[in-house]
Design a protein around this motif. Structure first.
Motif, short mmCIF file in Angstrom:
data_model
loop_
_atom_site.label_atom_id
_atom_site.label_comp_id
_atom_site.label_asym_id
_atom_site.label_seq_id
_atom_site.Cartn_x
_atom_site.Cartn_y
_atom_site.Cartn_z
N ARG A 88 0.83 -1.20 0.00
CA ARG A 88 0.00 0.00 0.00
C ARG A 88 0.87 1.26 0.00
O ARG A 88 0.61 2.21 -0.75
N CYS A 91 2.48 1.80 -3.47
CA CYS A 91 1.53 2.37 -4.43
C CYS A 91 1.28 3.85 -4.15
O CYS A 91 1.15 4.66 -5.07
N GLU A 92 1.21 4.22 -2.86
CA GLU A 92 1.05 5.62 -2.50
C GLU A 92 2.24 6.45 -3.00
O GLU A 92 2.08 7.57 -3.48
N VAL A 94 4.19 5.82 -5.58
CA VAL A 94 4.09 5.99 -7.03
C VAL A 94 3.12 7.12 -7.36
O VAL A 94 3.40 8.00 -8.18
N ALA A 95 1.95 7.11 -6.70
CA ALA A 95 0.93 8.13 -6.97
C ALA A 95 1.44 9.53 -6.63
O ALA A 95 1.17 10.49 -7.37
N ILE A 96 2.16 9.66 -5.53
CA ILE A 96 2.67 10.97 -5.12
C ILE A 96 3.67 11.50 -6.15
O ILE A 96 3.63 12.68 -6.54
N SER A 97 4.57 10.63 -6.62
CA SER A 97 5.56 11.08 -7.62
C SER A 97 4.89 11.46 -8.93
O SER A 97 5.26 12.46 -9.56
N VAL A 98 3.90 10.69 -9.36
CA VAL A 98 3.17 11.02 -10.58
C VAL A 98 2.51 12.39 -10.44
O VAL A 98 2.59 13.24 -11.35
N ALA A 99 1.87 12.63 -9.29
CA ALA A 99 1.18 13.91 -9.07
C ALA A 99 2.17 15.07 -9.02
O ALA A 99 1.91 16.14 -9.62
#
Length: 284
Positions: A88, A91-92, A94-99
């Motif tokens: 978890r 995945c968080e 990855v999402a933070i870097s994408v954002a």
């Protein structure tokens, strides 16, 4: 309470250990070409052999830091490598870097520091893209070194805020030898180190940080196609170009050398501090 002399002595030991680890990691990286040649000799294709060589370097350098940390009394929990909730947190991350990369790119486009020039650059097929992404997921050596071992070590004798800043300054300064480096880039990377360290202190999970760092590099290089810490990639899904003029210019160092990154990472630090402060008040 530790005396000033004791703290300075411990800090010197940490710095000496850090320099020694960096030297050993550089030596292992120098063997990457040798590993790739061995791969070619056993019948692997040139690209596969190069990827296998990079994988060997990543695993060996990461293992070096973990073994050193264990030898000096630290364990998985101290390094943030506990397995509970690891997927978890990853995945968080990855999402933070994408954002964050998305926000920096959009700000660059809006201020004229970045220009969109089309889709695709070089020959980057789906299979190769997935292979590069999987290789990026293992690119964890710097997080093991800076936010894993070093931050844990400094927190044992320094206030947590001082340890965060000190380890982050070393992280920023560690990029001085990168191509096209600027002082703004060093400041930005230091701020990024502070943001990542704050996230680590708040969550206790290095999996979060390893995902953030790995995909931070991967997205810049192989998705948006801008230089990553001064190192350009010839293949990417998008073709963006930095504009080397204006207040928000994105020079040859890439997004990390722009004011767009300063703004986005600065906001991210404030958000983490505010969230941490609110949770602390709720606990009280």
């Amino acid at each position: 309470m530790k005396s000033k002399g004791t703290i300075i002595g411990k800090l010197v030991v940490t710095l000496v250990a850090y320099l020694g680890l960096r030297a050993l990691m550089a030596w292992i990286r120098s063997l990457g070409g040798l590993f790739a040649r061995w791969g070619s000799e056993i019948g692997l294709g040139a690209d596969v052999a190069k990827g296998a060589g990079s994988l060997c370097v990543l695993l060996l350098t990461g293992a070096l830091v973990v073994l050193f940390a264990y030898a000096t009394g630290y364990r998985s929990r101290d390094l943030g490598l506990g397995t509970r909730g690891a997927l978890r947190r990853y995945c968080e991350g990855v999402a933070i870097s994408v954002a964050m990369i998305g926000a920096i790119v959009l700000l660059g486009l809006a201020t004229g520091g970045v220009r969109f020039e089309g889709f695709g650059r070089g020959e980057l097929g789906a299979v190769e893209f997935v292979a590069l992404m999987l290789l990026a997921m293992l690119n964890v050596r710097e997080e093991l070194l800076f936010r894993g071992w070093m931050l844990a070590d400094m927190r044992s004798y320094l206030p947590v805020g001082v340890a965060i800043v000190a380890s982050s300054v070393l992280f920023g300064v560690g990029h001085l030898s990168n191509p096209h480096v600027t002082m703004l880039a060093i400041v930005n990377l230091t701020l990024l180190g502070i943001f990542w360290a704050l996230c680590f202190v708040r969550t206790g999970s290095l999996w979060l940080l390893m995902a953030m760092h790995s995909f931070w590099n991967f997205i810049q290089s192989y998705v948006v196609g801008l230089p990553m810490s001064g190192m350009a990639s010839s293949r990417s899904l998008l073709h963006l170009r930095g504009v080397d003029r204006g207040a928000f210019a994105t020079d040859s160092f890439g997004l990390e050398g722009s004011l767009s990154m300063t703004v986005v990472v600065g906001v991210a630090i404030v958000v983490v501090l505010l969230i941490g402060g609110r949770r602390e008040r709720q606990r009280r």
